[in-house]
Scaffold this motif. Structure first.
Motif, PDB file in Angstrom:
ATOM      1  N   VAL A  75       0.809  -1.219   0.000  1.00 50.70           N
ATOM      2  CA  VAL A  75       0.000   0.000   0.000  1.00 50.70           C
ATOM      3  C   VAL A  75       0.845   1.274   0.000  1.00 50.70           C
ATOM      4  O   VAL A  75       0.348   2.326  -0.370  1.00 50.70           O
ATOM      5  N   ASP A  76       2.100   1.204   0.399  1.00 49.75           N
ATOM      6  CA  ASP A  76       2.947   2.396   0.415  1.00 49.75           C
ATOM      7  C   ASP A  76       3.308   2.862  -0.991  1.00 49.75           C
ATOM      8  O   ASP A  76       3.291   4.052  -1.280  1.00 49.75           O
ATOM      9  N   ARG A  77       3.681   1.930  -1.835  1.00 49.87           N
ATOM     10  CA  ARG A  77       4.022   2.229  -3.227  1.00 49.87           C
ATOM     11  C   ARG A  77       3.313   1.221  -4.112  1.00 49.87           C
ATOM     12  O   ARG A  77       3.911   0.255  -4.583  1.00 49.87           O
ATOM     13  N   PRO A  78       2.007   1.415  -4.345  1.00 46.03           N
ATOM     14  CA  PRO A  78       1.244   0.415  -5.094  1.00 46.03           C
ATOM     15  C   PRO A  78       1.718   0.285  -6.540  1.00 46.03           C
ATOM     16  O   PRO A  78       2.157   1.255  -7.162  1.00 46.03           O
ATOM     17  N   LEU A  79       1.625  -0.918  -7.043  1.00 50.54           N
ATOM     18  CA  LEU A  79       1.965  -1.217  -8.434  1.00 50.54           C
ATOM     19  C   LEU A  79       0.787  -0.881  -9.336  1.00 50.54           C
ATOM     20  O   LEU A  79      -0.352  -0.858  -8.878  1.00 50.54           O
ATOM     21  N   ASP A  80       1.063  -0.657 -10.614  1.00 47.06           N
ATOM     22  CA  ASP A  80      -0.044  -0.529 -11.558  1.00 47.06           C
ATOM     23  C   ASP A  80      -0.657  -1.924 -11.742  1.00 47.06           C
ATOM     24  O   ASP A  80      -0.031  -2.936 -11.426  1.00 47.06           O
ATOM     25  N   ILE A  81      -1.865  -1.986 -12.243  1.00 46.70           N
ATOM     26  CA  ILE A  81      -2.609  -3.241 -12.307  1.00 46.70           C
ATOM     27  C   ILE A  81      -1.898  -4.300 -13.153  1.00 46.70           C
ATOM     28  O   ILE A  81      -1.862  -5.472 -12.783  1.00 46.70           O
ATOM     29  N   GLU A  82      -1.332  -3.920 -14.269  1.00 44.15           N
ATOM     30  CA  GLU A  82      -0.677  -4.910 -15.138  1.00 44.15           C
ATOM     31  C   GLU A  82       0.542  -5.519 -14.448  1.00 44.15           C
ATOM     32  O   GLU A  82       0.758  -6.731 -14.518  1.00 44.15           O
ATOM     33  N   PHE A 108      -6.480 -17.891  -5.667  1.00 44.30           N
ATOM     34  CA  PHE A 108      -5.968 -16.541  -5.878  1.00 44.30           C
ATOM     35  C   PHE A 108      -5.979 -16.092  -7.332  1.00 44.30           C
ATOM     36  O   PHE A 108      -6.353 -14.950  -7.610  1.00 44.30           O
ATOM     37  N   ALA A 109      -5.573 -16.937  -8.256  1.00 45.43           N
ATOM     38  CA  ALA A 109      -5.450 -16.526  -9.662  1.00 45.43           C
ATOM     39  C   ALA A 109      -6.719 -15.873 -10.223  1.00 45.43           C
ATOM     40  O   ALA A 109      -6.633 -14.831 -10.873  1.00 45.43           O
ATOM     41  N   PRO A 110      -7.908 -16.428  -9.982  1.00 41.69           N
ATOM     42  CA  PRO A 110      -9.101 -15.783 -10.545  1.00 41.69           C
ATOM     43  C   PRO A 110      -9.485 -14.482  -9.837  1.00 41.69           C
ATOM     44  O   PRO A 110     -10.348 -13.750 -10.309  1.00 41.69           O
ATOM     45  N   TYR A 111      -8.851 -14.194  -8.707  1.00 44.12           N
ATOM     46  CA  TYR A 111      -9.260 -13.066  -7.872  1.00 44.12           C
ATOM     47  C   TYR A 111      -8.197 -11.976  -7.763  1.00 44.12           C
ATOM     48  O   TYR A 111      -8.254 -11.138  -6.857  1.00 44.12           O
ATOM     49  N   VAL A 112      -7.261 -11.967  -8.676  1.00 36.24           N
ATOM     50  CA  VAL A 112      -6.173 -10.984  -8.636  1.00 36.24           C
ATOM     51  C   VAL A 112      -6.727  -9.560  -8.669  1.00 36.24           C
ATOM     52  O   VAL A 112      -6.287  -8.698  -7.905  1.00 36.24           O
ATOM     53  N   ASP A 113      -7.711  -9.295  -9.510  1.00 36.95           N
ATOM     54  CA  ASP A 113      -8.265  -7.943  -9.602  1.00 36.95           C
ATOM     55  C   ASP A 113      -9.019  -7.563  -8.332  1.00 36.95           C
ATOM     56  O   ASP A 113      -9.026  -6.395  -7.942  1.00 36.95           O
ATOM     57  N   ASP A 114      -9.647  -8.519  -7.672  1.00 36.89           N
ATOM     58  CA  ASP A 114     -10.328  -8.244  -6.405  1.00 36.89           C
ATOM     59  C   ASP A 114      -9.309  -7.848  -5.338  1.00 36.89           C
ATOM     60  O   ASP A 114      -9.519  -6.885  -4.590  1.00 36.89           O
ATOM     61  N   ILE A 115      -8.215  -8.591  -5.282  1.00 33.71           N
ATOM     62  CA  ILE A 115      -7.152  -8.285  -4.311  1.00 33.71           C
ATOM     63  C   ILE A 115      -6.576  -6.902  -4.614  1.00 33.71           C
ATOM     64  O   ILE A 115      -6.349  -6.097  -3.710  1.00 33.71           O
ATOM     65  N   TYR A 116      -6.375  -6.611  -5.900  1.00 34.80           N
ATOM     66  CA  TYR A 116      -5.866  -5.301  -6.292  1.00 34.80           C
ATOM     67  C   TYR A 116      -6.833  -4.196  -5.870  1.00 34.80           C
ATOM     68  O   TYR A 116      -6.405  -3.147  -5.373  1.00 34.80           O
TER      69      TYR A 116
END
Length: 137
Positions: A75-82, A108-116
């Motif tokens: 959360v300090d330096r978040p990555l871009d989604i890709e 986890f794999a199907p939920y990567v965008d949810d975690i993001y």
């Protein structure tokens, strides 16, 4: 596990809806945001991201994404989604720090965008620490 085509399509649809004219922050996520938080309550995707994050990611990256002595803050330096998608699926190695990939993990794999979405809401300050409330559908 969702096929990659379905995952990409759902992401594209979410982005189009977020950028639609007339969409208010009460109805859809803001443009460029994967989450929707109203009065400290998270939408279903973000809430699921909280659950998935705390089921596996928090063991290394600490509670609420704040990092630990073992792994960095998300959360300090978040990555871009890709970049986030790639690192979660393929893993990453930075010197002595190694993260395995989760491409074959159905939890986890199907939920990567949810975690993001959850981590993006935390990074933006839209969600505080702890379990968020849930918005009613």
């Amino acid at each position: 596990m969702l096929p990659i085509r379905q995952l990409v399509l759902s992401t594209v649809i979410a982005c189009i809806l977020a950028a639609s004219p007339g969409a208010s922050s009460q109805e859809e996520p803001a443009a460029g945001k994967f989450y929707r938080v109203v009065d400290g309550k998270a939408d279903a995707r973000t809430y699921n991201g909280f659950r998935r994050y705390h089921a596996g990611c928090s063991h290394c990256h600490g509670p609420d994404g704040v990092g630990s002595t073992f792994a960095s803050s998300l959360v300090d330096r978040p990555l871009d989604i890709e970049t986030f998608r790639r690192v979660v699926r393929e893993g990453q190695s930075n010197g002595a720090s190694v993260m395995k990939g989760f491409a074959d993990d159905p939890n986890f794999a199907p939920y990567v965008d949810d975690i993001y979405a959850y981590l993006q809401a935390r990074a933006d300050g839209a969600l505080g620490r702890g379990r968020p409330g849930r918005l009613e559908p």
